[in-house]
Every structure is written in structure tokens, then in C-alpha cells.
Design a protein around this motif. Structure first.
Motif, PDB file in Angstrom:
ATOM      1  N   ALA A   1       0.831  -1.222  -0.101  1.00 37.87           N
ATOM      2  CA  ALA A   1      -0.041   0.065   0.287  1.00 37.87           C
ATOM      3  C   ALA A   1       0.919   1.118   0.071  1.00 37.87           C
ATOM      4  N   ARG A   2       1.986   1.313   0.993  1.00 43.46           N
ATOM      5  CA  ARG A   2       2.786   2.381   0.891  1.00 43.46           C
ATOM      6  C   ARG A   2       3.701   2.596  -0.685  1.00 43.46           C
ATOM      7  N   LEU A   3       4.114   1.483  -1.121  1.00 41.94           N
ATOM      8  CA  LEU A   3       4.687   1.564  -2.321  1.00 41.94           C
ATOM      9  C   LEU A   3       3.751   2.189  -3.437  1.00 41.94           C
ATOM     10  N   PHE A   4       2.533   1.527  -3.539  1.00 46.18           N
ATOM     11  CA  PHE A   4       1.605   1.998  -4.599  1.00 46.18           C
ATOM     12  C   PHE A   4       1.270   3.580  -4.430  1.00 46.18           C
ATOM     13  N   GLU A   5       1.321   4.240  -3.199  1.00 49.16           N
ATOM     14  CA  GLU A   5       1.097   5.550  -2.938  1.00 49.16           C
ATOM     15  C   GLU A   5       2.282   6.422  -3.200  1.00 49.16           C
ATOM     16  N   GLU A   6       3.614   5.698  -2.997  1.00 54.52           N
ATOM     17  CA  GLU A   6       4.762   6.608  -3.314  1.00 54.52           C
ATOM     18  C   GLU A   6       4.907   6.594  -5.019  1.00 54.52           C
ATOM     19  N   ARG A   7       4.759   5.403  -5.669  1.00 53.84           N
ATOM     20  CA  ARG A   7       5.152   5.174  -6.963  1.00 53.84           C
ATOM     21  C   ARG A   7       3.867   5.820  -8.034  1.00 53.84           C
ATOM     22  N   SER A   8       2.785   5.852  -7.644  1.00 54.05           N
ATOM     23  CA  SER A   8       1.637   6.278  -8.349  1.00 54.05           C
ATOM     24  C   SER A   8       1.516   7.799  -8.064  1.00 54.05           C
ATOM     25  N   GLY A   9       1.915   8.178  -7.011  1.00 52.43           N
ATOM     26  CA  GLY A   9       1.449   9.581  -6.737  1.00 52.43           C
ATOM     27  C   GLY A   9       0.119  10.024  -6.141  1.00 52.43           C
ATOM     28  N   VAL A  10      -0.683   8.798  -5.701  1.00 49.78           N
ATOM     29  CA  VAL A  10      -2.106   8.875  -5.535  1.00 49.78           C
ATOM     30  C   VAL A  10      -2.301   7.953  -4.150  1.00 49.78           C
ATOM     31  N   LYS A  11      -3.015   8.968  -3.196  1.00 50.01           N
ATOM     32  CA  LYS A  11      -3.268   8.313  -2.093  1.00 50.01           C
ATOM     33  C   LYS A  11      -4.820   7.887  -1.565  1.00 50.01           C
ATOM     34  N   GLN A  12      -5.669   8.696  -2.129  1.00 51.22           N
ATOM     35  CA  GLN A  12      -7.166   8.552  -2.019  1.00 51.22           C
ATOM     36  C   GLN A  12      -7.620   7.456  -2.874  1.00 51.22           C
ATOM     37  N   LEU A  13      -8.437   6.717  -2.150  1.00 53.38           N
ATOM     38  CA  LEU A  13      -8.844   5.295  -2.997  1.00 53.38           C
ATOM     39  C   LEU A  13      -9.845   5.954  -4.133  1.00 53.38           C
TER      40      LEU A  13
END
Length: 310
Positions: free
Chosen positions: A28-40
Motif C-alpha cells: 500500500a505504501r509503495l503504491f502511494e509513493e510510485r503512483s502519486g495517488v493516496k485517496q481510493l
């Protein structure tokens, strides 16, 4: 809600092993960091593409697909909890996998490993202990984490079984594994050697695989001093691989066990039997462990009944 908040909620509500919990939170942390998106609600094709591109720039397809599996599970959880209307990861396809060499250990590598340990008994002290580790993983198909959690009470020599306990299970389950005669012998020898080293009889809750009983140079497990660190097993295999110039490791031994069990010329077991032995929940996971070769496929094809006049 952010993806990391969703991951934390999922971990809190489900019963996972510590490793699985850490993996879910890390993905989950990697997705937010690499995609630049946090909110579902902001997750879409563009952010998924950024995550995929970033991940595959430094990792193999199998790594990305593993991450995607966790993300899809989180998306399904969010859908079930009515946090989102639709799983945002549902339509993302797995990355095509390149054909990789089988993750198995051949007989030549086995011979080289045992030969090296026999000829260099002081390099991996004690060599008999590490041979026991190798044989146990091969004859039972268990993981490193399960091996270091085996206790005396898990062995039932009368019925010839080993209980793979929930303590070391990736899926927090336990199941019985039939003991191969050679596995039974190495277990009995390990018990005798452990009792000689400790100067007492082992108790039911004593761990069996504790390298510090025989070599104090190994570090103490800071989390549980009575238990061997599985990283010590990884370190042993890494050093041994370098010495014999061939890849051998706990996971490769597990793949080897699965492949030989399903090989019609060796174990000849049904894949569902192998699934139960390895403790897999999904049959698809077991299929990833079983590596067929062209000769076996040719034999299977040649055994097809002939159809007259066709």
C-alpha cells in the motif's frame, strides 16, 4: 480514505501472519509513493500505469504480479465494506511473465552440496546440522519459517507425522505432514544431539532447530531467544551456493519437492495431494511450484488413447 489506511484496517480485521501483514502495508505504501495517488477515489488507469511502470523498471514481472494480487485483495475488501463502489484494481491485468529457468535443485547440485559439507566440516559448523536442515525441507516441503518453529510436541513418531503448526504458517493454519523414513531418522538424531548439547531431555515446547545449541557464534534471536532466526538459514544457503557455484536455497528445495512429487516418474502424486502437503490454500499457488519438463509432457501426450481413423 487512503490506501494505507485501508491496508491498516484490513490487517486489523483479518488474521494474517506477521510477514503477510508487513507485506500488505508495504505494498500500500509503495503504491502511494510510485503512483502519486493516496485517496481510493483517485485511483484510476493513469495511477495504475505509473505504479506498474515504476515497479517494472526495477523488479521482475512476478514481483509486480505479487503486488497486484495484494492490491486486488485490498480493493475487494474495500468493495465488501462499501468503502468504494467498485474495486479500483479489478481491471488491471498481470504483467506477462517471461519463461524463467525452473526454481529446482538437480541431483548434481545436491551431490555438490553434500560433498562440500562433508569435505569442509569446520566451515559450516556443525555440518550435520545443516544437512539436517536441507533434508528436513526437502522431505517435508516446509518453509523456513515453519522449520524454525518446529517443536518436539509437533512430532508423532508413532503415527509418522509432523504437525506444521499455525505458528510458522504463512496462512495461520496447521496441517499434518507424513514423515519420510529418512526425515524420521534425521529428526531422531537431531533430538539426541540437542539433548547432549543441553544436558537434559527436551521438553514438548522446546524448539528443535536451534543452531546456537551447537555453535555459539550465531547471533541470538532478539525477538525470541529460544528460537533460531530464519535469516540464519538464508545466510547458510547463500554461502553454500557461492562455494559450490550453484543456486540452492530453502525455497528452491520446496519447489523441488513439489516438482518431484508430481513427476510421474518419481512421486507420481496428484497435484491436490501436493497442495495439501505444501499447505497451499489455492491450487493455483501449487501450480506455480510444479515445474514440468518436455520429456514428461511428451510422455503424457504419447499416453493419450488413439482415436481410430482420425
Amino acid at each position: 480514505m487512503t490506501l494505507q489506511e485501508l491496508a491498516r484496517r484490513s490487517v486489523d480485521l483479518h488474521v494474517y501472519s506477521k510477514d503477510t501483514e508487513d507485506t500488505i502495508l508495504r505494498v500500500a505504501r509503495l503504491f502511494e509513493e510510485r503512483s502519486g495517488v493516496k485517496q481510493l477515489e483517485d485511483i484510476g488507469p493513469e495511477s495504475l500505469l505509473r505504479f506498474k511502470t515504476s515497479t517494472l523498471s526495477g523488479a521482475k514481472e512476478v514481483t509486480f504480479n505479487g503486488y497486484l494480487g495484494h492490491l486486488k485483495a485490498l480493493g475487494s475488501f474495500a468493495e465488501e465494506e462499501k468503502i468504494v463502489a467498485e474495486n479500483p484494481f479489478k481491471k488491471q491485468r498481470a504483467a506477462p511473465k517471461t519463461i524463467a529457468p525452473p526454481k529446482t535443485v538437480d541431483q548434481s547440485t545436491f551431490r555438490s552440496a553434500f560433498w562440500y559439507l562433508a569435505r569442509n566440516p569446520t566451515e559450516f559448523k556443525p555440518s550435520w546440522f545443516w544437512k539436517t536442515v536441507m533434508k528436513t525441507i526437502y522431505y517435508t516441503g516446509i518453509r523456513r519459517r515453519q522449520l524454525v518453529t518446529i517443536k518436539l510436541k509437533d512430532l508423532d513418531f508413532e503415527n509418522g507425522t509432523l504437525c506444521a503448526s499455525a505458528e510458522g504458517s504463512k496462512t495461520r493454519r496447521e496441517w499434518l505432514i507424513p514423515l519420510h523414513p529418512k526425515a524420521e531418522r534425521v529428526f531422531k538424531n537431531l533430538i539426541v544431539m540437542s539433548e547432549l548439547a543441553t544436558g537434559r531431555e527436551l521438553r514438548p515446547n522446546d524448539y528443535l532447530f536451534v543452531i546456537r545449541r551447537f555453535n555459539k557464534r550465531y547471533a541470538v534471536n532478539s525477538i525470541n531467544p529460544e528460537q533460531m532466526q530464519r535469516e540464519q538459514i538464508t545466510g547458510f544457503f547463500k554461502r553454500l551456493s557461492g562455494k559450490i557455484d550453484a543456486r540452492i536455497g530453502a525455497h528452491r528445495l520446496r519447489h523441488t519437492t513439489a516438482t518431484k512429487l508430481c513427476n510421474p516418474n518419481e512421486g507420481g502424486a496428484d497435484i491436490s495431494v501436493t497442495q495439501d502437503l505444501l499447505g497451499h490454500v489455492q491450487l493455483a499457488t501449487t501450480r506455480m511450484y510444479v515445474h514440468t519438463n518436455l520429456d514428461n509432457m511428451r510422455k503424457a501426450v504419447n499416453n493419450l488413447p488413439e482415436i481410430e481413423n482420425l
